[in-house]
Design a protein around this motif. Sequence first.
Motif, PDB file in Angstrom:
ATOM      1  N   VAL A  93       0.849  -1.203   0.000  1.00 26.07           N
ATOM      2  CA  VAL A  93       0.000   0.000   0.000  1.00 26.07           C
ATOM      3  C   VAL A  93       0.879   1.246   0.000  1.00 26.07           C
ATOM      4  N   GLU A  94       0.309   2.331  -0.514  1.00 27.11           N
ATOM      5  CA  GLU A  94       1.149   3.519  -0.694  1.00 27.11           C
ATOM      6  C   GLU A  94       1.027   4.521   0.450  1.00 27.11           C
ATOM      7  N   ILE A  95       0.113   4.284   1.387  1.00 31.94           N
ATOM      8  CA  ILE A  95      -0.064   5.222   2.498  1.00 31.94           C
ATOM      9  C   ILE A  95       0.905   4.886   3.642  1.00 31.94           C
ATOM     10  N   PRO A  96       1.253   5.884   4.478  1.00 37.75           N
ATOM     11  CA  PRO A  96       2.188   5.602   5.579  1.00 37.75           C
ATOM     12  C   PRO A  96       1.606   4.669   6.631  1.00 37.75           C
ATOM     13  N   CYS A  97       2.484   3.861   7.213  1.00 40.76           N
ATOM     14  CA  CYS A  97       2.078   2.922   8.265  1.00 40.76           C
ATOM     15  C   CYS A  97       2.942   3.149   9.499  1.00 40.76           C
ATOM     16  N   ILE A  98       2.292   3.289  10.639  1.00 36.60           N
ATOM     17  CA  ILE A  98       2.977   3.461  11.920  1.00 36.60           C
ATOM     18  C   ILE A  98       2.612   2.275  12.810  1.00 36.60           C
ATOM     19  N   GLU A  99       3.633   1.639  13.377  1.00 36.24           N
ATOM     20  CA  GLU A  99       3.440   0.460  14.236  1.00 36.24           C
ATOM     21  C   GLU A  99       3.382   0.910  15.701  1.00 36.24           C
ATOM     22  N   VAL A 100       2.447   0.376  16.444  1.00 38.36           N
ATOM     23  CA  VAL A 100       2.379   0.698  17.873  1.00 38.36           C
ATOM     24  C   VAL A 100       2.276  -0.589  18.712  1.00 38.36           C
ATOM     25  N   HIS A 101       2.835  -0.496  19.905  1.00 36.80           N
ATOM     26  CA  HIS A 101       2.694  -1.575  20.888  1.00 36.80           C
ATOM     27  C   HIS A 101       2.470  -0.966  22.261  1.00 36.80           C
ATOM     28  N   LEU A 102       1.650  -1.611  23.038  1.00 33.74           N
ATOM     29  CA  LEU A 102       1.432  -1.184  24.424  1.00 33.74           C
ATOM     30  C   LEU A 102       2.692  -1.414  25.258  1.00 33.74           C
ATOM     31  N   SER A 103       3.230  -2.618  25.131  1.00 34.72           N
ATOM     32  CA  SER A 103       4.437  -2.984  25.880  1.00 34.72           C
ATOM     33  C   SER A 103       5.670  -2.644  25.043  1.00 34.72           C
ATOM     34  N   GLN A 104       6.831  -2.959  25.602  1.00 34.53           N
ATOM     35  CA  GLN A 104       8.086  -2.763  24.874  1.00 34.53           C
ATOM     36  C   GLN A 104       8.608  -4.148  24.502  1.00 34.53           C
ATOM     37  N   PRO A 105       8.260  -4.656  23.316  1.00 35.14           N
ATOM     38  CA  PRO A 105       8.626  -6.033  22.973  1.00 35.14           C
ATOM     39  C   PRO A 105      10.124  -6.317  23.080  1.00 35.14           C
ATOM     40  N   ALA A 106      10.949  -5.331  22.781  1.00 35.72           N
ATOM     41  CA  ALA A 106      12.405  -5.551  22.798  1.00 35.72           C
ATOM     42  C   ALA A 106      12.931  -5.853  24.205  1.00 35.72           C
ATOM     43  N   ALA A 107      12.150  -5.494  25.225  1.00 38.13           N
ATOM     44  CA  ALA A 107      12.587  -5.739  26.606  1.00 38.13           C
ATOM     45  C   ALA A 107      11.942  -6.997  27.190  1.00 38.13           C
ATOM     46  N   SER A 121       7.351  -0.458   8.093  1.00 36.87           N
ATOM     47  CA  SER A 121       6.646   0.717   8.625  1.00 36.87           C
ATOM     48  C   SER A 121       7.543   1.943   8.653  1.00 36.87           C
ATOM     49  N   MET A 122       6.888   3.090   8.722  1.00 37.66           N
ATOM     50  CA  MET A 122       7.634   4.341   8.784  1.00 37.66           C
ATOM     51  C   MET A 122       8.293   4.521  10.160  1.00 37.66           C
ATOM     52  N   GLY A 123       7.601   4.132  11.204  1.00 41.69           N
ATOM     53  CA  GLY A 123       8.136   4.269  12.553  1.00 41.69           C
ATOM     54  C   GLY A 123       7.358   3.409  13.523  1.00 41.69           C
ATOM     55  N   THR A 124       7.915   3.266  14.721  1.00 34.39           N
ATOM     56  CA  THR A 124       7.306   2.409  15.745  1.00 34.39           C
ATOM     57  C   THR A 124       7.277   3.135  17.080  1.00 34.39           C
ATOM     58  N   ILE A 125       6.154   3.024  17.777  1.00 34.82           N
ATOM     59  CA  ILE A 125       6.056   3.566  19.133  1.00 34.82           C
ATOM     60  C   ILE A 125       5.632   2.429  20.049  1.00 34.82           C
ATOM     61  N   SER A 126       6.439   2.155  21.064  1.00 32.67           N
ATOM     62  CA  SER A 126       6.117   1.040  21.951  1.00 32.67           C
ATOM     63  C   SER A 126       6.525   1.352  23.370  1.00 32.67           C
ATOM     64  N   GLY A 127       5.800   0.716  24.293  1.00 39.20           N
ATOM     65  CA  GLY A 127       6.208   0.774  25.688  1.00 39.20           C
ATOM     66  C   GLY A 127       5.475   1.784  26.546  1.00 39.20           C
ATOM     67  N   PHE A 128       4.533   2.510  25.976  1.00 40.06           N
ATOM     68  CA  PHE A 128       3.853   3.565  26.727  1.00 40.06           C
ATOM     69  C   PHE A 128       2.392   3.227  27.050  1.00 40.06           C
ATOM     70  N   GLY A 129       2.072   1.938  27.034  1.00 39.19           N
ATOM     71  CA  GLY A 129       0.694   1.544  27.307  1.00 39.19           C
ATOM     72  C   GLY A 129      -0.237   2.131  26.248  1.00 39.19           C
ATOM     73  N   SER A 130      -1.459   2.472  26.676  1.00 41.38           N
ATOM     74  CA  SER A 130      -2.426   2.989  25.693  1.00 41.38           C
ATOM     75  C   SER A 130      -1.952   4.305  25.083  1.00 41.38           C
ATOM     76  N   LYS A 131      -1.036   4.980  25.785  1.00 37.54           N
ATOM     77  CA  LYS A 131      -0.507   6.237  25.237  1.00 37.54           C
ATOM     78  C   LYS A 131       0.289   6.009  23.945  1.00 37.54           C
ATOM     79  N   SER A 132       0.798   4.788  23.748  1.00 33.05           N
ATOM     80  CA  SER A 132       1.477   4.498  22.472  1.00 33.05           C
ATOM     81  C   SER A 132       0.546   4.780  21.295  1.00 33.05           C
ATOM     82  N   TYR A 133      -0.755   4.452  21.468  1.00 30.93           N
ATOM     83  CA  TYR A 133      -1.709   4.701  20.375  1.00 30.93           C
ATOM     84  C   TYR A 133      -1.844   6.201  20.115  1.00 30.93           C
TER      85      TYR A 133
END
Length: 146
Positions: A93-107, A121-133
């Motif tokens: 798809v040609e539209i931007p995609c942003i990945e989010v996670h509630l937890s921090q999977p890397a930890a 994806s263009m970027g990822t936000i993780s680890g901030f609970g619902s605030k990641s969304y």
Amino acid sequence: MSKPIYIINGPNLNLLGTREPEIYGSQTLADIETMCVDTAEENGLSVNFSQSNIEGELVDKIQEAGQKGAAILINPAAYTHTSVALYDAIKAVEIPCIEVHLSQPAARESFRRRSFVSEASMGTISGFGSKSYLLGLQAAIDLLKS
Ligand code: DQA
């Protein structure tokens, strides 16, 4: 009316609120949807919010977003770490995609360290609970306004 931001949620996120609250918090997916709808509306935008436990349905949603949406915010849940099909769908798809996670999977467990979705994806936000969304949604809104 502008195209909606598609917010796509993967397996087991329908159980938020009762699912391992020490990791994922006590808010339900409906609570998160309300927060996202409100934030989008404050910015004159709309969201198409969905959840599926089925990988192929998530692929269908990404394809639909590519036709009808302005951007994708996705929490692919466990498929983050396994799904070439989601990687390919996001690439297609040609539209931007942003990945989010509630937890921090890397930890967490080592099997969560690889994200196929990050690689598309263009970027990822993780680890901030619902605030990641909300952080991810704000990034999408800023992109669409720029
Ligand atoms: C998750 C992290 C994933 O590793 C896990 O499989 C999930 C939820 C998160 O939001 O923190 O189901 O995506």
